[in-house]
Design an enzyme around this catalytic site. Structure first.
Site, PDB file in Angstrom:
ATOM      1  N   SER A   1      15.666  88.567  55.820  1.00  0.00           N
ATOM      2  CA  SER A   1      14.496  89.419  56.039  1.00  0.00           C
ATOM      3  C   SER A   1      13.279  88.599  56.451  1.00  0.00           C
ATOM      4  O   SER A   1      12.816  87.730  55.708  1.00  0.00           O
ATOM      5  CB  SER A   1      14.177  90.201  54.762  1.00  0.00           C
TER       6      SER A   1
ATOM      7  N   HIS B   1      16.708  90.954  59.772  1.00  0.00           N
ATOM      8  CA  HIS B   1      16.253  92.162  59.082  1.00  0.00           C
ATOM      9  C   HIS B   1      14.735  92.275  59.204  1.00  0.00           C
ATOM     10  O   HIS B   1      13.993  91.363  58.834  1.00  0.00           O
ATOM     11  CB  HIS B   1      16.666  92.085  57.610  1.00  0.00           C
TER      12      HIS B   1
ATOM     13  N   ASP C   1      11.427  94.576  58.196  1.00  0.00           N
ATOM     14  CA  ASP C   1      10.944  95.612  57.278  1.00  0.00           C
ATOM     15  C   ASP C   1       9.660  96.227  57.802  1.00  0.00           C
ATOM     16  O   ASP C   1       8.627  95.557  57.870  1.00  0.00           O
ATOM     17  CB  ASP C   1      10.680  94.987  55.907  1.00  0.00           C
TER      18      ASP C   1
ATOM     19  N   MET D   1       6.733  98.869  57.180  1.00  0.00           N
ATOM     20  CA  MET D   1       6.097  99.623  56.083  1.00  0.00           C
ATOM     21  C   MET D   1       4.805 100.245  56.567  1.00  0.00           C
ATOM     22  O   MET D   1       4.019  99.587  57.260  1.00  0.00           O
ATOM     23  CB  MET D   1       5.788  98.676  54.925  1.00  0.00           C
TER      24      MET D   1
ATOM     25  N   HIS E   1      14.582  98.172  59.279  1.00  0.00           N
ATOM     26  CA  HIS E   1      14.549  99.000  58.067  1.00  0.00           C
ATOM     27  C   HIS E   1      13.190  99.697  57.999  1.00  0.00           C
ATOM     28  O   HIS E   1      12.168  99.059  57.742  1.00  0.00           O
ATOM     29  CB  HIS E   1      14.768  98.068  56.862  1.00  0.00           C
TER      30      HIS E   1
ATOM     31  N   MET F   1      10.491 101.849  56.358  1.00  0.00           N
ATOM     32  CA  MET F   1       9.968 102.428  55.117  1.00  0.00           C
ATOM     33  C   MET F   1       8.714 103.196  55.512  1.00  0.00           C
ATOM     34  O   MET F   1       7.587 102.803  55.199  1.00  0.00           O
ATOM     35  CB  MET F   1       9.669 101.299  54.115  1.00  0.00           C
TER      36      MET F   1
ATOM     37  N   MET G   1      18.875 100.167  48.326  1.00  0.00           N
ATOM     38  CA  MET G   1      17.744  99.361  47.838  1.00  0.00           C
ATOM     39  C   MET G   1      18.046  98.926  46.410  1.00  0.00           C
ATOM     40  O   MET G   1      18.279  99.773  45.537  1.00  0.00           O
ATOM     41  CB  MET G   1      16.451 100.174  47.860  1.00  0.00           C
TER      42      MET G   1
ATOM     43  N   GLY H   1       8.963  97.915  49.310  1.00  0.00           N
ATOM     44  CA  GLY H   1       7.547  97.643  49.508  1.00  0.00           C
ATOM     45  C   GLY H   1       7.192  96.166  49.471  1.00  0.00           C
ATOM     46  O   GLY H   1       6.228  95.758  50.108  1.00  0.00           O
ATOM     47  N   PHE H   2       7.980  95.385  48.752  1.00  0.00           N
ATOM     48  CA  PHE H   2       7.619  93.976  48.570  1.00  0.00           C
ATOM     49  C   PHE H   2       8.863  93.096  48.497  1.00  0.00           C
ATOM     50  O   PHE H   2       9.892  93.530  47.983  1.00  0.00           O
ATOM     51  CB  PHE H   2       6.824  93.792  47.270  1.00  0.00           C
ATOM     52  N   GLY H   3       8.718  91.875  48.989  1.00  0.00           N
ATOM     53  CA  GLY H   3       9.752  90.875  48.798  1.00  0.00           C
ATOM     54  C   GLY H   3       9.594  90.239  47.427  1.00  0.00           C
ATOM     55  O   GLY H   3       8.591  90.456  46.739  1.00  0.00           O
ATOM     56  N   GLY H   4      10.590  89.480  47.022  1.00  0.00           N
ATOM     57  CA  GLY H   4      10.485  88.666  45.818  1.00  0.00           C
ATOM     58  C   GLY H   4      10.579  89.409  44.501  1.00  0.00           C
ATOM     59  O   GLY H   4      10.161  88.882  43.471  1.00  0.00           O
TER      60      GLY H   4
ATOM     61  N   ASP I   1      19.834  95.430  49.650  1.00  0.00           N
ATOM     62  CA  ASP I   1      18.535  94.859  50.015  1.00  0.00           C
ATOM     63  C   ASP I   1      17.622  94.792  48.799  1.00  0.00           C
ATOM     64  O   ASP I   1      17.241  95.829  48.240  1.00  0.00           O
ATOM     65  CB  ASP I   1      17.911  95.752  51.103  1.00  0.00           C
TER      66      ASP I   1
ATOM     67  N   GLY J   1      16.174  91.332  46.065  1.00  0.00           N
ATOM     68  CA  GLY J   1      16.531  90.459  44.947  1.00  0.00           C
ATOM     69  C   GLY J   1      17.894  89.802  45.064  1.00  0.00           C
ATOM     70  O   GLY J   1      18.446  89.347  44.057  1.00  0.00           O
TER      71      GLY J   1
ATOM     72  N   SER K   1      13.193  86.283  50.196  1.00  0.00           N
ATOM     73  CA  SER K   1      12.623  85.123  49.508  1.00  0.00           C
ATOM     74  C   SER K   1      13.684  84.077  49.169  1.00  0.00           C
ATOM     75  O   SER K   1      13.396  82.882  49.189  1.00  0.00           O
ATOM     76  CB  SER K   1      11.876  85.569  48.252  1.00  0.00           C
TER      77      SER K   1
HETATM   78  C1  DX5 Z   1      11.646  95.304  50.400  1.00  0.00           C
HETATM   79  C2  DX5 Z   1      12.352  94.993  51.692  1.00  0.00           C
HETATM   80  C3  DX5 Z   1      13.274  93.845  51.636  1.00  0.00           C
HETATM   81  C4  DX5 Z   1      12.645  92.540  51.251  1.00  0.00           C
HETATM   82  C5  DX5 Z   1      13.656  91.787  50.480  1.00  0.00           C
HETATM   83  O1  DX5 Z   1      10.988  96.508  50.510  1.00  0.00           O
HETATM   84  O2  DX5 Z   1      13.094  96.119  52.127  1.00  0.00           O
HETATM   85  O3  DX5 Z   1      14.006  93.707  52.852  1.00  0.00           O
HETATM   86  O4  DX5 Z   1      12.227  91.751  52.345  1.00  0.00           O
HETATM   87  O5  DX5 Z   1      13.084  90.658  49.946  1.00  0.00           O
HETATM   88  P1  DX5 Z   1      13.763  89.840  48.773  1.00  0.00           P
HETATM   89  O6  DX5 Z   1      15.102  89.357  49.300  1.00  0.00           O
HETATM   90  O7  DX5 Z   1      12.786  88.742  48.565  1.00  0.00           O
HETATM   91  O8  DX5 Z   1      13.909  90.745  47.607  1.00  0.00           O
HETATM   92 ZN    ZN Z   2      14.484  95.759  53.904  1.00  0.00          ZN
END
Ligand code: DX5
Ligand code: ZN
Length: 219
Positions: free
Chosen positions: A9, A34, A36, A38, A67, A69, A138, A143-146, A176, A178, A199
């Site tokens: 991603s 990938h 994202d 948003m 993807h 959102m 999901m 909404g957020f990575g990490g 997708d 964690g 991440s």
């Molecule tokens: C979250 C995204 C993911 C995100 C995953 O809303 O859809 O694609 O980038 O990030 P990690 O792998 O850090 O959880």
């Molecule tokens: Zn995603």
């Protein structure tokens, strides 16, 4: 296709040197990129839009796994095709007329995916599974990575795998959120055949090697 498909991603990439990261992905064992998208409405965050996707498309030698959102994705399907999306995934929770949306994606010549939030049971997809190329589960709230992987996702993967055996044996089951060394193997054993990782890949010392570890499930 050699499973699992690995889709790093770009949300966690270095946007000051995005070209370098795309070139790294081109040279790596990653299968897709990938992206994202948003809108600040469907999810409490805003990422990037068409200009970035078009620039990624110019450099990427691999399919773009986009993807969405966003609310009302139907309004933008043709524009995502134009920007370079190969796989276009919409959220079940964002679509009133999901069947129509999926047909519109396919009629633009893209592969169609549907994503489910952690709270949405896979059973809601029973009557549309045969029309889909991909389901994105999901494993964090979008909404957020990490964020931390939600354990209940294993159960959903197993249920979806069973449904796919009946309605769509070629279905791609993508997970997708964690994804890391601690769960990748079990995710694939449970039935996931595509892994998104942000991440874990871009936060590692050697992203190329991390992608290879995910691809070959060797940690
Ligand atoms: C979250 C995204 C993911 C995100 C995953 O809303 O859809 O694609 O980038 O990030 P990690 O792998 O850090 O959880
Ligand atoms: Zn995603």
């Amino acid at each position: 296709m050699n499973y699992p498909i690995i889709s790093p991603s770009l949300l966690s990439a270095d946007f000051n040197h995005l070209g370098n990261d795309i070139e790294m992905l081109n040279q790596s064992e990653a299968d897709w990129l990938h992206l994202d998208i948003m809108d600040g409405v469907f999810v409490p965050n805003i990422s990037f839009g068409f200009p970035i996707i078009s620039h990624v498309k110019k450099l990427a030698k691999k399919p773009l796994d986009v993807h969405l959102m966003i609310v009302e994705p139907d309004r933008y399907i043709a524009q995502f095709k134009k920007a370079g999306a190969d796989y276009l995934t919409v959220h079940y929770e964002a679509c009133k007329h999901l069947h129509r949306t999926v047909q519109a994606i396919k009629s633009e010549g893209m592969k169609a995916g549907v994503s489910l939030n952690p709270h949405t049971p896979v059973a809601v997809l029973e009557d549309i599974l045969g029309d889909l190329d991909l389901v994105l589960l999901m494993s964090v709230n979008p909404g957020f990575g990490g964020q931390k992987y939600i354990e209940n996702t294993y159960k959903k993967i197993a249920q979806l795998k069973e449904m796919a055996a009946q309605y769509n044996p070629d279905l791609i089951i993508e997970v997708d959120g964690g994804v890391d060394a601690g769960n990748a193997q079990k995710l694939v054993e449970t039935g996931a055949n595509a892994l998104v990782a942000g991440s874990f890949v871009f936060g590692s010392d050697n992203p190329t090697e991390t992608i290879s570890k995910l691809k070959n499930l060797r940690f």
